[in-house]
Design an enzyme around this catalytic site. Structure first.
Site, PDB file in Angstrom:
ATOM      1  N   GLU A  62      37.513  40.800  46.926  1.00 31.01           N
ATOM      2  CA  GLU A  62      38.807  41.052  46.749  1.00 31.01           C
ATOM      3  C   GLU A  62      39.380  42.341  47.444  1.00 31.01           C
ATOM      4  OE1 GLU A  62      39.394  40.580  42.708  1.00 31.01           O
ATOM      5  OE2 GLU A  62      38.973  38.541  42.778  1.00 31.01           O
ATOM      6  N   ASN A  64      33.831  41.894  35.125  1.00 29.75           N
ATOM      7  CA  ASN A  64      34.898  42.579  35.953  1.00 29.75           C
ATOM      8  C   ASN A  64      36.305  42.409  35.493  1.00 29.75           C
ATOM      9  OD1 ASN A  64      36.412  43.806  38.131  1.00 29.75           O
ATOM     10  ND2 ASN A  64      35.755  42.128  39.568  1.00 29.75           N
ATOM     11  N   HIS A 113      33.584  44.383  46.567  1.00 29.14           N
ATOM     12  CA  HIS A 113      33.935  43.208  45.967  1.00 29.14           C
ATOM     13  C   HIS A 113      34.795  42.465  47.037  1.00 29.14           C
ATOM     14  CE1 HIS A 113      35.963  40.256  43.463  1.00 29.14           C
ATOM     15  NE2 HIS A 113      35.209  40.497  42.647  1.00 29.14           N
ATOM     16  N   SER A 124      33.264  32.156  39.272  1.00 26.39           N
ATOM     17  CA  SER A 124      33.768  31.486  38.145  1.00 26.39           C
ATOM     18  C   SER A 124      32.617  30.880  37.183  1.00 26.39           C
ATOM     19  CB  SER A 124      34.481  30.194  38.632  1.00 26.39           C
ATOM     20  OG  SER A 124      35.462  30.388  39.627  1.00 26.39           O
ATOM     21  N   GLY A 138      37.368  33.185  41.191  1.00 26.13           N
ATOM     22  CA  GLY A 138      38.817  33.079  40.352  1.00 26.13           C
ATOM     23  C   GLY A 138      39.236  31.655  40.809  1.00 26.13           C
ATOM     24  N   GLU A 168      28.376  36.537  45.658  1.00 26.48           N
ATOM     25  CA  GLU A 168      29.573  35.994  45.193  1.00 26.48           C
ATOM     26  C   GLU A 168      30.137  35.013  46.443  1.00 26.48           C
ATOM     27  OE1 GLU A 168      31.299  38.147  41.616  1.00 26.48           O
ATOM     28  OE2 GLU A 168      32.041  39.215  43.294  1.00 26.48           O
ATOM     29  N   LYS A 225      38.843  43.373  36.690  1.00 27.88           N
ATOM     30  CA  LYS A 225      39.963  43.470  37.894  1.00 27.88           C
ATOM     31  C   LYS A 225      41.311  44.173  37.360  1.00 27.88           C
ATOM     32  CE  LYS A 225      38.268  38.979  39.108  1.00 27.88           C
ATOM     33  NZ  LYS A 225      38.098  37.992  40.290  1.00 27.88           N
TER      34      LYS A 225
HETATM   35  C1  PEP Z   1      34.668  38.624  40.364  1.00 24.05           C
HETATM   36  O1  PEP Z   1      35.693  39.116  39.960  1.00 24.05           O
HETATM   37  O2  PEP Z   1      33.777  39.134  40.747  1.00 24.05           O
HETATM   38  C2  PEP Z   1      34.320  36.944  39.823  1.00 24.05           C
HETATM   39  C3  PEP Z   1      33.294  36.633  40.160  1.00 24.05           C
HETATM   40  O3  PEP Z   1      35.605  36.603  39.100  1.00 24.05           O
HETATM   41  P1  PEP Z   1      35.604  35.093  38.487  1.00 24.05           P
HETATM   42  O4  PEP Z   1      34.443  35.111  37.388  1.00 24.05           O
HETATM   43  O5  PEP Z   1      37.071  35.136  37.852  1.00 24.05           O
HETATM   44  O6  PEP Z   1      35.347  34.002  39.605  1.00 24.05           O
END
Ligand code: PEP
Length: 253
Positions: A99, A9, A97, A215, A175, A169, A11
């Site tokens: 975010e 992703n 997601h 992460s 992040g 997630e 973003k």
């Molecule tokens: C994501 O954007 O779905 C995500 C898991 O981000 P990150 O790997 O940066 O934590």
């Protein structure tokens, strides 16, 4: 047998040149495995979808979008429909997601409509669920994730569910550099699979692909992937570096 799946992703990162460069580097690094022993997708910003689809046209790497709107067409300024995403070559789309839930305020109800719109429009949704830090610390992870799964899949038949991937997630891991331990990930993935079995049937539970996101990076990808119910990874930050993303793809094989 569930085929491993790694999705990146991007973003709100990259530009017209770096999105294509990144796609091309991922293809060259993962040529022997991508699309064969592991399904791979990249998820660029809307405006670079077409360029990335073109750059990946001779590869086995699919392209996804980061969001979708629930209507087919009409006076919905700023929104993008399933048919538009199909038209530019998308296969997958993220729905819900964290975010978008946290920053834009998307509800489970809206995410449910997005999942349905994606499937009706011929796309494969990646439904994201996960608990906040205080929900985990308050021992409410199972309750929160269970509610999200039930609400976001409401009204979806088993046949339609087979088009969907679920991504667990934990919001506190996205992040932040904090990763769920492989045991924490496995525990929630097993819980989701059991819930799908209860909501649908044992075949649906057995077949649904559940990714971990939060992460994920080269140093923890293999260990996460070793967990029985972890079928792949949804990668944010580390997917912006071709070498790191390729290492993660290879760790998933
Ligand atoms: C994501 O954007 O779905 C995500 C898991 O981000 P990150 O790997 O940066 O934590």
């Amino acid at each position: 047998m569930r085929k491993p799946f790694v999705a990146g992703n991007w973003k709100m990162h990259t530009d017209s040149q770096t999105s294509v460069n990144l796609a091309v580097s991922i293809v060259s690094g993962s040529r022997e495995v991508a699309g064969r022993s592991v399904a791979v997708a990249v998820i660029p910003p809307f405006v670079y979808l077409q360029a990335v689809v073109r750059a990946l046209s001779t590869s086995h790497i699919a392209v996804g979008a980061q969001d979708i709107y629930i209507e087919r067409q009409g006076a919905f300024t700023g929104e993008i429909s399933a048919s538009m995403l199909k038209d530019v070559g998308c296969t997958y789309v993220l729905c819900g997601h964290s975010e978008r839930r946290q920053v834009i305020g998307e509800s489970d109800e809206l995410v449910n409509k997005k999942v349905a719109a994606a499937i009706s429009g011929g796309l494969l949704p990646i439904l994201c669920v996960g608990e906040l830090l205080d929900e985990r610390e308050g021992g409410r992870t199972a309750e929160v994730v269970g509610r999200q799964i039930k609400s976001c899949l409401a009204g979806l038949s088993a046949e339609k569910l087979s088009a969907a991937t679920i991504a667990y997630e934990p919001v506190w891991a996205i992040g932040t550099g904090l990763t769920a331990t492989p045991q924490q990930a496995q525990e929630v993935h097993a819980l989701i699979r059991k819930l799908i079995e209860e909501m649908y049937d044992s075949e649906s539970g057995e077949e649904v692909r559940i990714l971990y996101g939060g992460s994920a990076k080269p140093s923890n990808a293999a260990e996460l992937m070793r967990q029985e119910d972890v079928d792949g990874l949804l990668v944010g930050g580390a997917s912006l570096n071709a070498d790191d993303f390729v290492t993660i793809i290879k760790a998933a094989v």
